[in-house]
Design a protein around this motif. Sequence first.
Motif, PDB file in Angstrom:
ATOM      1  N   LEU A   1      23.379  51.320  77.100  1.00  0.00           N
ATOM      2  CA  LEU A   1      22.822  49.877  77.677  1.00  0.00           C
ATOM      3  C   LEU A   1      23.016  48.716  76.546  1.00  0.00           C
ATOM      4  CD1 LEU A   1      21.738  47.786  79.656  1.00  0.00           C
ATOM      5  CD2 LEU A   1      19.336  48.660  79.150  1.00  0.00           C
TER       6      LEU A   1
ATOM      7  N   ASN B   1      24.234  46.451  90.517  1.00  0.00           N
ATOM      8  CA  ASN B   1      25.466  46.963  90.189  1.00  0.00           C
ATOM      9  C   ASN B   1      25.693  46.656  88.521  1.00  0.00           C
ATOM     10  OD1 ASN B   1      26.466  44.586  89.368  1.00  0.00           O
ATOM     11  ND2 ASN B   1      27.429  44.033  91.484  1.00  0.00           N
ATOM     12  N   ARG B   2      26.538  47.507  87.877  1.00  0.00           N
ATOM     13  CA  ARG B   2      26.594  47.682  86.425  1.00  0.00           C
ATOM     14  C   ARG B   2      26.524  46.088  85.689  1.00  0.00           C
ATOM     15  NH1 ARG B   2      28.322  51.271  82.442  1.00  0.00           N
ATOM     16  NH2 ARG B   2      29.281  50.065  80.654  1.00  0.00           N
ATOM     17  N   GLU B   3      27.251  45.326  86.269  1.00  0.00           N
ATOM     18  CA  GLU B   3      27.396  43.856  85.980  1.00  0.00           C
ATOM     19  C   GLU B   3      26.090  43.124  85.716  1.00  0.00           C
ATOM     20  OE1 GLU B   3      29.602  45.218  87.906  1.00  0.00           O
ATOM     21  OE2 GLU B   3      31.029  45.507  86.312  1.00  0.00           O
TER      22      GLU B   3
ATOM     23  N   TYR C   1      23.838  53.807  85.912  1.00  0.00           N
ATOM     24  CA  TYR C   1      25.101  52.946  85.207  1.00  0.00           C
ATOM     25  C   TYR C   1      24.887  53.121  83.662  1.00  0.00           C
ATOM     26  CZ  TYR C   1      23.868  50.543  89.699  1.00  0.00           C
ATOM     27  OH  TYR C   1      23.948  50.408  90.873  1.00  0.00           O
ATOM     28  N   PHE C   2      23.669  53.540  83.024  1.00  0.00           N
ATOM     29  CA  PHE C   2      23.795  53.605  81.683  1.00  0.00           C
ATOM     30  C   PHE C   2      22.923  54.989  81.187  1.00  0.00           C
ATOM     31  CE2 PHE C   2      24.178  49.260  82.310  1.00  0.00           C
ATOM     32  CZ  PHE C   2      25.489  49.187  81.637  1.00  0.00           C
TER      33      PHE C   2
END
Length: 205
Positions: free
Chosen positions: A51, A5-7, A44-45
């Motif tokens: 990023l 996930n993003r985190e 995500y980025f």
Amino acid sequence: MTKVNREIVVSEALDLLDEVGLDTVSTRRLAKRLGVEQPSLYWYFRTKKDLLAAMAEAAMAPHAAAPLPTPDDDWRDWFLDNMRSFRRTLLMRRDGARLHAGSTPANDLDRIRRKMDFLVTSGVPERDAQMAMLAAGRFTVGSVLEEQADADSGDGSDPPADMPVIDHESAFEAGLTLILDGLVHRAAIRAASLSANEGFSTGLR
């Protein structure tokens, strides 16, 4: 395969930064580390710049979580402690100063305003408070940039005999104190001016 996930992407990217340095961080290396295909990171980025911005924000979390000043705090002590906290946070990550430089703290604007309000309420002229925070922040980034560059370039050999050895922490403290001394002087001038104006006004009554 790591559940992504993003985190997790940001956390793993920061760990990769610590291992290989900013110049070698790449989405290819990060994807391999995560066990995913490189294009999946774009979910995500959209770009590497996005990023890096997220990494810079996450790297600043320890400083962003530091307590805000209270009315009972001495503004001079707080000013020093705030910049020391900033320096410690930059030093937590390899190339932390380079990662942070040029980043925009979009999620930290409210904290910045509250810090500025504290200085102004404490008697520091608003313009001087703004310039001192800017100067001290850039001084801190520059100091850590030099310190981390020295650490990365060290090959274990002794420096030339005529080259002074720099104690980075002592040099930082000395420079920070000079900035604070200038701000204290400006605040004292403003206080004296306000006192003189108040005395003049009282005399006219």
